[in-house]
Enzyme design. Structure first.
Site: not given
Ligand code: DX5
Ligand code: ZN
Length: 235
Positions: A19, A44, A46, A48, A77, A79, A148, A182
């Site tokens: 990640s 992966h 992340d 956000m 991913h 978020m 999650m 994750d």
């Protein structure tokens, strides 16, 4: 075109996905090279927005920069509060799989179908307090469920075992669905997640806080293999 990368993700399973959250963002090119040398098949990312989660990370420029340096599939991913607003720019930047949070949208099935139209893989994520019942309307429209095992937002949190029951139920009801976990994955928890039927294992601190990425990933892979062996022995 990018859905071919979805097959690469499927073929990689079971796999550890590093990640990109606590890595060295000042030298991403070296980080990606080190991860590739360590046997990584899928990255992966992340993303956000400081709104859906309190933390703020990065967006399209980092995806685009990574895309120029690797052929590995990019599992993004999201978020973020409004995944459809950024889905197309993310695909144009080079994302191969877009995973949105079911908690962030009004209509998860519509969101999944709109993402799929962009030609990429589509995943739906749920936080530990969210029931898998909330996924039912969209399960026929997604390629992957991201369970999650911590509340989305930060690396380094401890594993919430509620994720294991969700994985087991999803694996039983949807044998062909890709399942990803994750949060708080280490050499102990990865075996439990594998035994529960998981395919893809996102790991942040378990890799990036280790002295050597290759050793860390090899140990995680060995724990997956041990869980498979144990399962085989038990049947
Ligand atoms: C958390 C992120 C994770 C995070 C995992 O919201 O989605 O991908 O990087 O980090 P660890 O493995 O440290 O829990
Ligand atoms: Zn993540």
């Amino acid at each position: 075109m990018t859905r071919a990368k979805l097959d690469m993700i499927r073929d990689a399973a079971p796999a550890v996905l590093p990640s990109l959250l606590i890595c060295d963002f000042g030298d991403l090119r070296t980080e990606v090279a080190k991860l590739a040398d360590a046997g990584t098949k899928v990255l992966h990312l992340d993303v956000m927005d400081g709104q859906f989660v309190p933390n703020l990370t990065y967006g399209m420029p980092i995806v685009e920069g990574l895309r120029r340096h690797t052929e590995m599939p990019l599992d993004v991913h999201l978020m973020i509060s409004d995944p459809l607003k950024y889905a197309k720019p993310m695909v144009e930047a080079g994302a191969d799989m877009l995973t949105f949070h079911v908690e962030a949208v009004q209509d998860a099935a519509y969101t999944a179908r709109e993402i799929k139209k962009l030609g990429v893989g589509v995943g739906v994520a749920l936080n530990p307090d969210t029931s898998i019942r909330d996924l039912e309307p969209c399960l026929d429209d997604v390629d992957m469920v991201l369970v999650m095992s911590v509340n989305a937002g930060f690396g380094g949190q401890s594993f919430n075992p509620a994720a294991l029951d969700k994985l087991k139920l999803l694996r039983e009801s949807h044998p062909d669905l890709l399942l990803e976990i994750d949060g708080g994955i280490n050499t102990d928890t990865i075996g439990q997640a594998r035994a529960a039927g998981c395919d893809l294992f996102v790991v942040g601190s378990g890799i990036f806080r280790a002295d050597d990425y290759g050793t860390a990933i090899a140990e995680l892979d060995a724990s997956i293999a041990a869980a498979d062996k144990q399962k085989g022995a038990g049947t």
